[in-house]
Design an enzyme around this catalytic site. Structure first.
Site, mmCIF file in Angstrom:
data_model
loop_
_atom_site.group_PDB
_atom_site.id
_atom_site.type_symbol
_atom_site.label_atom_id
_atom_site.label_comp_id
_atom_site.label_asym_id
_atom_site.label_seq_id
_atom_site.Cartn_x
_atom_site.Cartn_y
_atom_site.Cartn_z
ATOM 1 N N GLU A 46 0.826 -1.217 0.000
ATOM 2 C CA GLU A 46 0.000 0.000 0.000
ATOM 3 C C GLU A 46 0.859 1.266 0.000
ATOM 4 O OE1 GLU A 46 -2.207 -0.445 3.643
ATOM 5 O OE2 GLU A 46 -3.576 -1.902 2.807
ATOM 6 N N PRO A 47 1.716 1.441 -1.004
ATOM 7 C CA PRO A 47 2.574 2.627 -0.993
ATOM 8 C C PRO A 47 1.802 3.890 -1.351
ATOM 9 C CG PRO A 47 2.890 1.414 -3.036
ATOM 10 C CD PRO A 47 1.913 0.607 -2.207
ATOM 11 N N GLY A 48 2.094 4.961 -0.665
ATOM 12 C CA GLY A 48 1.488 6.248 -0.993
ATOM 13 C C GLY A 48 2.592 7.253 -1.278
ATOM 14 N N ARG A 49 3.260 7.674 -0.201
ATOM 15 C CA ARG A 49 4.290 8.698 -0.298
ATOM 16 C C ARG A 49 5.414 8.328 -1.276
ATOM 17 N NH1 ARG A 49 5.464 11.885 4.244
ATOM 18 N NH2 ARG A 49 4.532 10.234 5.483
ATOM 19 N N ARG A 105 2.232 20.158 6.107
ATOM 20 C CA ARG A 105 3.236 19.277 6.713
ATOM 21 C C ARG A 105 4.254 20.023 7.582
ATOM 22 N NH1 ARG A 105 6.402 16.184 4.745
ATOM 23 N NH2 ARG A 105 5.875 14.400 6.031
ATOM 24 N N TYR A 118 3.854 18.707 11.335
ATOM 25 C CA TYR A 118 4.852 17.713 11.774
ATOM 26 C C TYR A 118 6.245 18.308 11.899
ATOM 27 C CZ TYR A 118 1.284 14.882 9.346
ATOM 28 O OH TYR A 118 0.120 14.342 8.880
ATOM 29 N N CYS A 159 -3.244 33.812 9.085
ATOM 30 C CA CYS A 159 -3.127 34.514 10.362
ATOM 31 C C CYS A 159 -2.862 33.547 11.506
ATOM 32 C CB CYS A 159 -4.393 35.314 10.608
ATOM 33 S SG CYS A 159 -4.558 36.565 9.341
ATOM 34 N N GLU A 160 -1.700 32.938 11.474
ATOM 35 C CA GLU A 160 -1.270 32.011 12.529
ATOM 36 C C GLU A 160 0.244 32.061 12.569
ATOM 37 O OE1 GLU A 160 -3.047 29.083 14.004
ATOM 38 O OE2 GLU A 160 -4.921 29.178 12.881
ATOM 39 N N TYR A 166 0.535 14.027 0.492
ATOM 40 C CA TYR A 166 0.026 14.693 1.685
ATOM 41 C C TYR A 166 0.185 16.211 1.583
ATOM 42 C CZ TYR A 166 0.330 9.834 3.083
ATOM 43 O OH TYR A 166 0.194 8.465 3.111
HETATM 44 N N1 LLP Z 1 -1.817 2.046 4.356
HETATM 45 C C1 LLP Z 1 -2.390 2.527 5.475
HETATM 46 C C2 LLP Z 1 -3.324 1.674 6.226
HETATM 47 C C3 LLP Z 1 -2.080 3.832 5.917
HETATM 48 O O1 LLP Z 1 -2.635 4.293 7.028
HETATM 49 C C4 LLP Z 1 -1.178 4.633 5.169
HETATM 50 C C5 LLP Z 1 -0.845 5.997 5.582
HETATM 51 C C6 LLP Z 1 -0.626 4.082 3.985
HETATM 52 C C7 LLP Z 1 -0.967 2.791 3.618
HETATM 53 C C8 LLP Z 1 0.323 4.844 3.109
HETATM 54 O O2 LLP Z 1 1.504 5.131 3.755
HETATM 55 P P1 LLP Z 1 2.733 5.783 2.953
HETATM 56 O O3 LLP Z 1 3.234 4.760 1.979
HETATM 57 O O4 LLP Z 1 2.242 6.996 2.288
HETATM 58 O O5 LLP Z 1 3.710 6.086 4.018
HETATM 59 N N2 LLP Z 1 0.003 12.930 6.600
HETATM 60 C C9 LLP Z 1 1.235 12.280 6.988
HETATM 61 C C10 LLP Z 1 1.243 10.819 6.604
HETATM 62 C C11 LLP Z 1 0.082 10.021 7.169
HETATM 63 C C12 LLP Z 1 0.078 8.581 6.719
HETATM 64 C C13 LLP Z 1 -1.191 7.898 7.088
HETATM 65 N N3 LLP Z 1 -1.308 6.537 6.641
HETATM 66 C C14 LLP Z 1 2.403 13.048 6.377
HETATM 67 O O6 LLP Z 1 2.188 14.041 5.696
HETATM 68 O O7 LLP Z 1 3.543 12.684 6.615
#
Ligand code: LLP
Length: 418
Positions: A273-276, A312, A316, A342-343, A371
Site C-alpha cells: 500500500e505505498p502512498g508517499r 506538513r 509535523y 493569520c497564525e 500529503y
Molecule cells: N496504508 C495505510 C493503512 C495507511 O494508514 C497509510 C498511511 C498508507 C498505507 C500509506 O503510507 P505511505 O506509503 O504513504 O507512508 N500525513 C502524513 C502521513 C500520514 C500517513 C497515514 N497513513 C504526512 O504528511 O507525513
C-alpha cells in the site's frame, strides 16, 4: 529519482521551465510529473514481479483524478480509507477486485457502498467493526471478504504522529488477540476470512521495521493456516520513506530483497500500500514571493502559499527543500519562509539558509506530491489551488484553481435570516 531538475539556472518540471508554468497557471501551484509517478510505480512492479502481488496505491497521499488514472492504466489497485476515496478510485477506473479498505471508523453507509462495489477486502480494525460488517453484509445477502489489521507492536522509528504499529496506537488489533479475533470472524455467517493486514507507519527510512514486523506477522500467518483459516492475502501496508532532506531510505527493490525471502514457499498474494513513495517526490509546490520583511533578529520571506496549501511543515515540523525557480548568485540569508495565514504556525520553513529572493520571484517547495494537496483546506477562505501535470513537453491543468464562489457553493442561509 525525479524529474524536477535545473538546466542551467532554470528549474524544469520534466521538459518545461517551472517559471513558465507558474506564469501560465498562476501560483500557488502544485505541479506533478507523469514520468516520475510512472517510474515510482514501475519500481514497485519490477521489484515484486516474481511474487503474486497487488500494488494498492494509498489514495490519501494524493487522490487527484489524473494521478489515479495514470496509476490505474498501469495496473494499480487502491488502498482506501473512506467512501469518498472509493468513489475516486472507481471513477479513475481502478478495478474493485484490487481495492482494499482500511480505517478505524468505517460507517454503515460506507460499508454498504464497498460491499455493493465488490471490493477485494475490508481491513478490519476492531471487533465492533467486524460485527457491523457482518450485519450489513447479511442484510445485503452478501459475504464480506476481510483481513484483520494486526498491530505487531513494532516501533517504526518515524515521527510519532505518523507511527501506527505500536500497542498505544488506535489502529488494528493487538497481535496477542489476533487468533481470538480470527475465531470470532470465522464464526460470523456473512464474513469470509481471506487475509492478514498490517501497516506500521509512514516515512520509514530503514528496512528493519519492515523486516521485524514481517517476521512477526508470518508467525501469525503460519499459526492461522495451521488452524485451517484460509489466508490467501498478506497485506503489508505502505510506509516506505522518501528523501526530503538527507535521508537515504530503502527503495522498493531493497524491500523486495529483504522481504520476499521470508515468504519462502508460502502461497500468498502480497499486497503493498505505498502512498508517499509513489507521489511524494513526483510533485512540487510553486509559490510566489510577495514581500520581504526584517523581523526581530531574523528575516521573513512572505510567500503566497500558506499552511492551508501544505500543512506538513506546521503539523509535523516536516522539512521540505525550498529552491528558487531560477538560481541566482546573491548572498545567502537566513529566513523564515512564511505564508499569508493569520497564525504564527503558518510557515513552510524556519531559519532556512537561502540565496536572497526578490518580491515577484518564484520559490519551489520540493517533495510536495504526497500529503500536500490531499491535506489542504480552505482556511482563511482561500480558494483551492490549481494542480498541473507535466508529461515531457506537454502540460495541462488536472484541477482548476478554485474561485470565491466555490467557497460558499454548499452553504445555505436559513429562512429566519433571510
Ligand atoms: N496504508 C495505510 C493503512 C495507511 O494508514 C497509510 C498511511 C498508507 C498505507 C500509506 O503510507 P505511505 O506509503 O504513504 O507512508 N500525513 C502524513 C502521513 C500520514 C500517513 C497515514 N497513513 C504526512 O504528511 O507525513
Amino acid at each position: 529519482m525525479h524529474f524536477f531538475n535545473y538546466k542551467g539556472n532554470e528549474m524544469y518540471a520534466e521538459d518545461v521551465p517551472v517559471r513558465l508554468l507558474a506564469k501560465k497557471y498562476g501560483t500557488p501551484l502544485y505541479i506533478y510529473s507523469y514520468k516520475t509517478l510512472l517510474r515510482h510505480f514501475t519500481a514497485y512492479k519490477d521489484a515484486f514481479k516474481n511474487c503474486p502481488n497487488i500494488i494498492c496505491y494509498a489514495l490519501k497521499a494524493n487522490s487527484n483524478g489524473a494521478v489515479l488514472r495514470l496509476l490505474a492504466k498501469n495496473g494499480s489497485g487502491a488502498d482506501i480509507v473512506s467512501g469518498g476515496e472509493l468513489f475516486r478510485a472507481l471513477r479513475a477506473g481502478i478495478p474493485p477486485e484490487k481495492i482494499v479498505y482500511a480505517g478505524v471508523g468505517k460507517t454503515t453507509e460506507e460499508i454498504r457502498y464497498a460491499l455493493k462495489s465488490r471490493i477485494l477486502m475490508f481491513n478490519v480494525e476492531s471487533k465492533d467493526e467486524l460485527r457491523e460488517i457482518d450485519r450489513t453484509a447479511g442484510k445485503m445477502r452478501l459475504k464480506a471478504p476481510i483481513a484483520l489489521r494486526i498491530n505487531p507492536d513494532i516501533n517504526a522509528l518515524t515521527h510519532p504522529y505518523i507511527s501506527t504499529g505500536m500497542k498505544k496506537h488506535k489502529f488494528g488489533i493487538a497481535i496477542e488477540d489476533a487468533i481470538e479475533n480470527y475465531r470470532i470472524a470465522s464464526g460470523l455467517k456473512n464474513i469470509a476470512v481471506i487475509g492478514v493486514h498490517k501497516h506500521i507507519g509512514s516515512q520509514i527510512t530503514s528496512i528493519s521495521p519492515f523486516v521485524d514486523s514481517m517476521k512477526r506477522i508470518l508467525v501469525l500467518v503460519d499459526e492461522l493456516q495451521r488452524l485451517d483459516f484460509n489466508i490467501r492475502y498478506l497485506d503489508i501496508g505502505g510506509g516506505l520513506g522518501i528523501p526530503y532532506h538527507d535521508e537515504t531510505p530503502p527503495v522498493p527493490a531493497d524491500m523486495a530483497k529483504n522481504i520476499l525471502p521470508l515468504l519462502k514457499e508460502r502461497k500468498l498474494t502480497l499486497i503493498l500500500e505505498p502512498g508517499r513513495s509513489i507521489a511524494g517526490n513526483a510533485g512540487i509546490l510553486v509559490t510566489k514571493t510577495l514581500y520581504l520583511k526584517k523581523g526581530e533578529g531574523k528575516d521573513f520571506i512572505i510567500v503566497d502559499a500558506g499552511m492551508n496549501d501544505l500543512m506538513r511543515p506546521s503539523l509535523y515540523s516536516a522539512y521540505h527543500h525550498i529552491l528558487p525557480a531560477v538560481r541566482n548568485r546573491r548572498r545567502k540569508i537566513t529566513a523564515d519562509i512564511v505564508g499569508p495565514i493569520c497564525e504564527s504556525g503558518d510557515f513552510l520553513a524556519r531559519e532556512r539558509q537561502i540565496h536572497g529572493v526578490k518580491s515577484g520571484e518564484y520559490l519551489v517547495v520540493m517533495s510536495a506530491g504526497a500529503y500536500g494537496m490531499s491535506m489542504s483546506s480552505n482556511y482563511n477562505s482561500r480558494p483551492g489551488i490549481a494542480e498541473v501535470m507535466v508529461n515531457g513537453r506537454t502540460h495541462g491543468l488536472v484541477r482548476r484553481r478554485g474561485e470565491y464562489k466555490d467557497l460558499v457553493k454548499d452553504e445555505e442561509i436559513p429562512g429566519y435570516l433571510r
